[in-house]
Motif scaffolding. Structure first.
Motif, PDB file in Angstrom:
ATOM      1  N   LYS A  38      -1.415  -5.326 -25.691  1.00 47.96           N
ATOM      2  CA  LYS A  38      -0.347  -4.327 -25.781  1.00 47.96           C
ATOM      3  C   LYS A  38      -0.657  -3.119 -24.904  1.00 47.96           C
ATOM      4  O   LYS A  38       0.214  -2.636 -24.173  1.00 47.96           O
ATOM      5  N   SER A  39      -1.887  -2.630 -24.936  1.00 43.56           N
ATOM      6  CA  SER A  39      -2.224  -1.465 -24.115  1.00 43.56           C
ATOM      7  C   SER A  39      -2.173  -1.805 -22.623  1.00 43.56           C
ATOM      8  O   SER A  39      -1.733  -0.990 -21.813  1.00 43.56           O
ATOM      9  N   PHE A  40      -2.593  -3.025 -22.248  1.00 46.84           N
ATOM     10  CA  PHE A  40      -2.504  -3.434 -20.848  1.00 46.84           C
ATOM     11  C   PHE A  40      -1.054  -3.457 -20.386  1.00 46.84           C
ATOM     12  O   PHE A  40      -0.707  -2.900 -19.338  1.00 46.84           O
ATOM     13  N   TYR A  41      -0.173  -4.097 -21.171  1.00 46.71           N
ATOM     14  CA  TYR A  41       1.228  -4.200 -20.766  1.00 46.71           C
ATOM     15  C   TYR A  41       1.938  -2.845 -20.827  1.00 46.71           C
ATOM     16  O   TYR A  41       2.845  -2.599 -20.034  1.00 46.71           O
ATOM     17  N   LEU A  42       1.518  -1.968 -21.718  1.00 46.20           N
ATOM     18  CA  LEU A  42       2.108  -0.630 -21.764  1.00 46.20           C
ATOM     19  C   LEU A  42       1.754   0.134 -20.491  1.00 46.20           C
ATOM     20  O   LEU A  42       2.625   0.733 -19.850  1.00 46.20           O
ATOM     21  N   GLU A  43       0.507   0.088 -20.110  1.00 46.79           N
ATOM     22  CA  GLU A  43       0.070   0.754 -18.881  1.00 46.79           C
ATOM     23  C   GLU A  43       0.792   0.181 -17.662  1.00 46.79           C
ATOM     24  O   GLU A  43       1.274   0.917 -16.799  1.00 46.79           O
ATOM     25  N   ARG A  44       0.903  -1.124 -17.633  1.00 48.26           N
ATOM     26  CA  ARG A  44       1.577  -1.794 -16.512  1.00 48.26           C
ATOM     27  C   ARG A  44       3.063  -1.414 -16.455  1.00 48.26           C
ATOM     28  O   ARG A  44       3.592  -1.126 -15.378  1.00 48.26           O
ATOM     29  N   ALA A  45       3.731  -1.388 -17.598  1.00 50.09           N
ATOM     30  CA  ALA A  45       5.155  -1.050 -17.640  1.00 50.09           C
ATOM     31  C   ALA A  45       5.385   0.397 -17.213  1.00 50.09           C
ATOM     32  O   ALA A  45       6.357   0.697 -16.509  1.00 50.09           O
ATOM     33  N   GLU A  46       4.480   1.291 -17.625  1.00 48.68           N
ATOM     34  CA  GLU A  46       4.611   2.699 -17.224  1.00 48.68           C
ATOM     35  C   GLU A  46       4.423   2.848 -15.712  1.00 48.68           C
ATOM     36  O   GLU A  46       5.149   3.602 -15.066  1.00 48.68           O
ATOM     37  N   GLU A  47       3.458   2.126 -15.152  1.00 48.01           N
ATOM     38  CA  GLU A  47       3.242   2.175 -13.698  1.00 48.01           C
ATOM     39  C   GLU A  47       4.460   1.647 -12.944  1.00 48.01           C
ATOM     40  O   GLU A  47       4.886   2.242 -11.957  1.00 48.01           O
ATOM     41  N   MET A  48       5.017   0.532 -13.421  1.00 44.23           N
ATOM     42  CA  MET A  48       6.175  -0.054 -12.748  1.00 44.23           C
ATOM     43  C   MET A  48       7.391   0.863 -12.848  1.00 44.23           C
ATOM     44  O   MET A  48       8.140   1.011 -11.883  1.00 44.23           O
ATOM     45  N   GLN A  49       7.572   1.491 -14.001  1.00 41.65           N
ATOM     46  CA  GLN A  49       8.691   2.410 -14.170  1.00 41.65           C
ATOM     47  C   GLN A  49       8.551   3.604 -13.216  1.00 41.65           C
ATOM     48  O   GLN A  49       9.507   4.009 -12.563  1.00 41.65           O
ATOM     49  N   LYS A  50       7.343   4.132 -13.128  1.00 41.75           N
ATOM     50  CA  LYS A  50       7.080   5.251 -12.224  1.00 41.75           C
ATOM     51  C   LYS A  50       7.340   4.836 -10.778  1.00 41.75           C
ATOM     52  O   LYS A  50       7.967   5.577 -10.010  1.00 41.75           O
ATOM     53  N   MET A  51       6.885   3.645 -10.402  1.00 46.57           N
ATOM     54  CA  MET A  51       7.066   3.159  -9.048  1.00 46.57           C
ATOM     55  C   MET A  51       8.549   2.968  -8.727  1.00 46.57           C
ATOM     56  O   MET A  51       8.998   3.284  -7.628  1.00 46.57           O
ATOM     57  N   ARG A  52       9.313   2.458  -9.691  1.00 46.07           N
ATOM     58  CA  ARG A  52      10.752   2.269  -9.458  1.00 46.07           C
ATOM     59  C   ARG A  52      11.442   3.601  -9.201  1.00 46.07           C
ATOM     60  O   ARG A  52      12.317   3.688  -8.348  1.00 46.07           O
ATOM     61  N   LYS A  53      11.061   4.627  -9.954  1.00 42.52           N
ATOM     62  CA  LYS A  53      11.685   5.943  -9.786  1.00 42.52           C
ATOM     63  C   LYS A  53      11.320   6.544  -8.426  1.00 42.52           C
ATOM     64  O   LYS A  53      12.160   7.127  -7.758  1.00 42.52           O
ATOM     65  N   GLU A  54      10.066   6.417  -8.039  1.00 40.29           N
ATOM     66  CA  GLU A  54       9.608   6.999  -6.779  1.00 40.29           C
ATOM     67  C   GLU A  54      10.166   6.279  -5.560  1.00 40.29           C
ATOM     68  O   GLU A  54      10.463   6.896  -4.555  1.00 40.29           O
ATOM     69  N   ASN A  55      10.298   4.965  -5.653  1.00 45.40           N
ATOM     70  CA  ASN A  55      10.653   4.167  -4.479  1.00 45.40           C
ATOM     71  C   ASN A  55      12.007   3.492  -4.602  1.00 45.40           C
ATOM     72  O   ASN A  55      12.231   2.473  -3.958  1.00 45.40           O
ATOM     73  N   SER A  56      12.911   4.045  -5.376  1.00 44.83           N
ATOM     74  CA  SER A  56      14.178   3.365  -5.627  1.00 44.83           C
ATOM     75  C   SER A  56      14.872   2.958  -4.336  1.00 44.83           C
ATOM     76  O   SER A  56      15.450   3.768  -3.625  1.00 44.83           O
ATOM     77  N   GLY A  57      14.746   1.676  -4.011  1.00 51.39           N
ATOM     78  CA  GLY A  57      15.407   1.112  -2.845  1.00 51.39           C
ATOM     79  C   GLY A  57      14.721   1.371  -1.518  1.00 51.39           C
ATOM     80  O   GLY A  57      15.228   0.972  -0.477  1.00 51.39           O
ATOM     81  N   ASN A  58      13.583   2.028  -1.505  1.00 55.07           N
ATOM     82  CA  ASN A  58      12.925   2.379  -0.252  1.00 55.07           C
ATOM     83  C   ASN A  58      11.868   1.386   0.199  1.00 55.07           C
ATOM     84  O   ASN A  58      11.315   1.528   1.274  1.00 55.07           O
ATOM     85  N   LEU A  59      11.560   0.404  -0.624  1.00 55.49           N
ATOM     86  CA  LEU A  59      10.521  -0.556  -0.266  1.00 55.49           C
ATOM     87  C   LEU A  59      11.120  -1.776   0.412  1.00 55.49           C
ATOM     88  O   LEU A  59      12.187  -2.255   0.042  1.00 55.49           O
ATOM     89  N   SER A  60      10.401  -2.282   1.391  1.00 54.70           N
ATOM     90  CA  SER A  60      10.842  -3.508   2.051  1.00 54.70           C
ATOM     91  C   SER A  60      10.530  -4.695   1.133  1.00 54.70           C
ATOM     92  O   SER A  60       9.742  -4.589   0.189  1.00 54.70           O
ATOM     93  N   ARG A  61      11.102  -5.804   1.451  1.00 59.24           N
ATOM     94  CA  ARG A  61      10.866  -7.020   0.684  1.00 59.24           C
ATOM     95  C   ARG A  61       9.378  -7.385   0.702  1.00 59.24           C
ATOM     96  O   ARG A  61       8.804  -7.783  -0.302  1.00 59.24           O
ATOM     97  N   GLU A  62       8.760  -7.232   1.846  1.00 60.80           N
ATOM     98  CA  GLU A  62       7.337  -7.550   2.001  1.00 60.80           C
ATOM     99  C   GLU A  62       6.472  -6.618   1.146  1.00 60.80           C
ATOM    100  O   GLU A  62       5.499  -7.054   0.526  1.00 60.80           O
ATOM    101  N   ASP A  63       6.817  -5.327   1.105  1.00 64.34           N
ATOM    102  CA  ASP A  63       6.072  -4.370   0.278  1.00 64.34           C
ATOM    103  C   ASP A  63       6.194  -4.716  -1.203  1.00 64.34           C
ATOM    104  O   ASP A  63       5.213  -4.666  -1.946  1.00 64.34           O
ATOM    105  N   ARG A  64       7.417  -5.059  -1.631  1.00 67.98           N
ATOM    106  CA  ARG A  64       7.623  -5.440  -3.042  1.00 67.98           C
ATOM    107  C   ARG A  64       6.823  -6.694  -3.373  1.00 67.98           C
ATOM    108  O   ARG A  64       6.203  -6.776  -4.436  1.00 67.98           O
ATOM    109  N   ARG A  65       6.824  -7.659  -2.469  1.00 68.55           N
ATOM    110  CA  ARG A  65       6.079  -8.900  -2.693  1.00 68.55           C
ATOM    111  C   ARG A  65       4.586  -8.600  -2.823  1.00 68.55           C
ATOM    112  O   ARG A  65       3.904  -9.124  -3.705  1.00 68.55           O
TER     113      ARG A  65
END
Length: 131
Positions: free
Chosen positions: A59-86
């Motif tokens: 649970k703590s691993f997935y919570l940390e991971r979900a928070e990181e992904m949420q932060k990344m989505r907010k910072e990079n909304s639509g700005n990442l290339s397909r290769e960067d996302r991959r």
């Protein structure tokens, strides 16, 4: 009259299906990191029969991971290339794999890997059908 009723039934069923799809996608996108972590740890607990210590670690691993992904989505909304996302997703998968090796027993880890691969195949098959 019969044609009108048939047409109404078809419209209602198409409308209901499209609304259901929207709800499913919307729910996943709108989940909080805590909800996502709870969902993942509950699913793994049922699938792998985790003990309490393992449940908390997962649970703590997935919570940390979900928070990181949420932060990344907010910072990079639509700005990442397909290769960067991959690349980001590959790194996340490797980190998840390493962490699960530490948390799970060998038998649980093998079962988790098999399930993960099956979900990945199902996801890819679903994407191919949509395209």
């Amino acid at each position: 009259m019969k044609k009108l009723i048939l047409l109404l039934i078809m419209l209602i069923s198409v409308s209901a299906f499209s609304q259901d799809e929207g709800r499913r996608m919307g729910n996943r996108a709108n989940r909080s990191p805590e909800e996502m972590a709870n969902f993942a740890s509950d699913r793994m607990t049922k699938m792998l029969d985790l003990n309490e210590t393992q449940q908390e670690q997962v649970k703590s691993f997935y919570l940390e991971r979900a928070e990181e992904m949420q932060k990344m989505r907010k910072e990079n909304s639509g700005n990442l290339s397909r290769e960067d996302r991959r690349k980001i997703m590959q790194e996340a998968a490797l980190a998840e794999d390493e962490e699960m090796q530490k948390i799970l027993t060998e038998e649980q880890y093998q079962k988790w890997q098999k399930s993960r691969e099956e979900r990945r195949r199902n996801w890819q098959d679903g994407n191919r059908r949509r395209n």
